[in-house]
Design a protein around this motif. Structure first.
Motif, PDB file in Angstrom:
ATOM      1  N   VAL A 180     -95.233  -9.244 -57.692  1.00 37.50           N
ATOM      2  CA  VAL A 180     -93.799  -9.073 -57.407  1.00 37.50           C
ATOM      3  C   VAL A 180     -93.005 -10.329 -57.742  1.00 37.50           C
ATOM      4  N   ARG A 181     -93.521 -11.478 -57.368  1.00 40.02           N
ATOM      5  CA  ARG A 181     -92.767 -12.723 -57.478  1.00 40.02           C
ATOM      6  C   ARG A 181     -93.084 -13.557 -58.714  1.00 40.02           C
ATOM      7  N   GLY A 182     -94.330 -13.499 -59.163  1.00 44.29           N
ATOM      8  CA  GLY A 182     -94.733 -14.434 -60.199  1.00 44.29           C
ATOM      9  C   GLY A 182     -94.749 -13.889 -61.613  1.00 44.29           C
ATOM     10  N   ARG A 183     -94.537 -12.584 -61.777  1.00 40.85           N
ATOM     11  CA  ARG A 183     -94.688 -11.982 -63.099  1.00 40.85           C
ATOM     12  C   ARG A 183     -93.625 -12.473 -64.063  1.00 40.85           C
ATOM     13  N   GLY A 184     -94.033 -12.886 -65.251  1.00 44.97           N
ATOM     14  CA  GLY A 184     -93.111 -13.343 -66.282  1.00 44.97           C
ATOM     15  C   GLY A 184     -93.283 -12.539 -67.560  1.00 44.97           C
ATOM     16  N   THR A 240    -104.284 -12.323 -60.725  1.00 50.51           N
ATOM     17  CA  THR A 240    -103.382 -12.936 -59.748  1.00 50.51           C
ATOM     18  C   THR A 240    -102.932 -14.307 -60.232  1.00 50.51           C
ATOM     19  N   ALA A 241    -103.881 -15.122 -60.662  1.00 48.29           N
ATOM     20  CA  ALA A 241    -103.553 -16.460 -61.155  1.00 48.29           C
ATOM     21  C   ALA A 241    -102.671 -16.389 -62.394  1.00 48.29           C
ATOM     22  N   GLY A 242    -102.991 -15.475 -63.302  1.00 53.08           N
ATOM     23  CA  GLY A 242    -102.188 -15.327 -64.510  1.00 53.08           C
ATOM     24  C   GLY A 242    -100.757 -14.918 -64.222  1.00 53.08           C
ATOM     25  N   LEU A 243    -100.587 -13.981 -63.305  1.00 48.12           N
ATOM     26  CA  LEU A 243     -99.235 -13.546 -62.928  1.00 48.12           C
ATOM     27  C   LEU A 243     -98.457 -14.683 -62.269  1.00 48.12           C
ATOM     28  N   MET A 244     -99.120 -15.456 -61.429  1.00 43.66           N
ATOM     29  CA  MET A 244     -98.454 -16.577 -60.768  1.00 43.66           C
ATOM     30  C   MET A 244     -98.022 -17.654 -61.771  1.00 43.66           C
ATOM     31  N   LEU A 245     -98.717 -17.722 -62.895  1.00 42.54           N
ATOM     32  CA  LEU A 245     -98.391 -18.708 -63.929  1.00 42.54           C
ATOM     33  C   LEU A 245     -97.359 -18.188 -64.930  1.00 42.54           C
ATOM     34  N   GLY A 246     -96.852 -16.982 -64.706  1.00 36.86           N
ATOM     35  CA  GLY A 246     -95.790 -16.464 -65.554  1.00 36.86           C
ATOM     36  C   GLY A 246     -96.224 -15.571 -66.690  1.00 36.86           C
ATOM     37  N   LEU A 247     -97.497 -15.134 -66.697  1.00 38.84           N
ATOM     38  CA  LEU A 247     -97.930 -14.185 -67.714  1.00 38.84           C
ATOM     39  C   LEU A 247     -97.415 -12.788 -67.376  1.00 38.84           C
TER      40      LEU A 247
END
Length: 265
Positions: free
Chosen positions: A133-137, A172-179
């Motif tokens: 929800v928050r980290g997706r780029g 999860t880590a990838g989404l938090m990094l903006g992937l």
């Protein structure tokens, strides 16, 4: 092994290996819940070979380009084409490889309990939801840098705890990094290739050193079924991911974890 056990475990492995719900947890829990005897190391190796074949075949074009450009990168000592992604996959595997060697005994004994699986399933569910929800780029896997590789690689090492889910924690880590969702999933799937090779290699060494009889028919059937299920899972998951997001898997994890805590606490 009975035929129903072979079919159930092989398909379960194929479907859960690449979904963010933990294949190891399901392979531990189903035999316990059904009262089946442990399927044995040889069968675990066989179904992992099936999932490995599936992901390699699905990404065969990407892998050919990555391998070619990686070789050119080694020769020229500079990044060429898809070599950055190839290096990212290789270096991203180092943390889980080291952790696996250091904690192999602990992982195969104390951490295989239903309560460990339950808590890991529950704890990492809201983190996956928050990241989605928050980290997706909008970054693709081709834009991954060395900081991203380190973070995702360390996150992948946490997946040695049954119930965490290797694909779930790396996504999860990838989404938090903006992937983007698809980029996080694709990089997670590519990362699975050396991990499955390493784990399968270690298990094969243990198998060769042992003296257990091998039922080759069961292994072949399990490998084929897990491979087919895994290929279908990858294809459908990547097609639907941008539309459905991670929420269905978060809900499933919470329900599964709550059920396990109720049953085993």
């Amino acid at each position: 092994m009975e035929l129903i056990q072979i079919i159930a475990l092989a398909i379960l492995q194929g479907l859960t290996e690449f979904l963010p719900i933990s294949s190891s947890a399901h392979l531990i829990l189903l035999p316990q819940m059904e009262g089946w005897a442990d399927q044995g190391l040889a069968f675990d190796v066989a179904v992992h070979v099936g999932t490995l074949a599936a992901v390699v075949w699905y990404f065969r074009r990407d892998l050919l380009l990555m391998t070619r450009d990686w070789g050119r990168s080694v020769a020229t000592r500079q990044m060429v084409g898809e070599s950055r992604l190839a290096w990212a996959v290789l270096f991203g595997t180092i943390p889980v490889g080291l952790a696996g060697l250091l904690f192999k005994g602990l992982i195969e004994t104390e951490l295989r309990s239903p309560l460990v699986i339950a808590w890991a399933t529950v704890v990492f569910a809201p983190l996956l939801w928050w990241a989605d929800v928050r980290g997706r780029g909008a970054r693709s896997e081709h834009a991954i840098g060395w900081k991203d590789v380190l973070v995702i690689g360390v996150a992948q090492a946490l997946a040695l705890i049954p119930g965490t889910s290797r694909s779930g924690i790396t996504m999860t880590a990838g989404l938090m990094l903006g992937l983007s969702r698809s980029a996080a999933a694709r990089f997670s799937f590519l990362l699975s290739i050396p991990v499955i090779v390493l784990a399968g290699g270690l298990n094969t060494i243990d198998l060769v050193r042992g003296e257990a009889l091998v039922d080759w028919t069961s292994l072949l059937l399990g490998s084929v079924l897990s491979g087919l299920a895994a290929y279908l899972c990858i294809h459908v998951f990547l097609r639907l991911l941008e539309r459905i997001g991670m929420l269905p898997f978060v809900i499933y994890r919470l329900l599964l974890g709550a059920g396990l805590l109720y049953l085993y606490s």
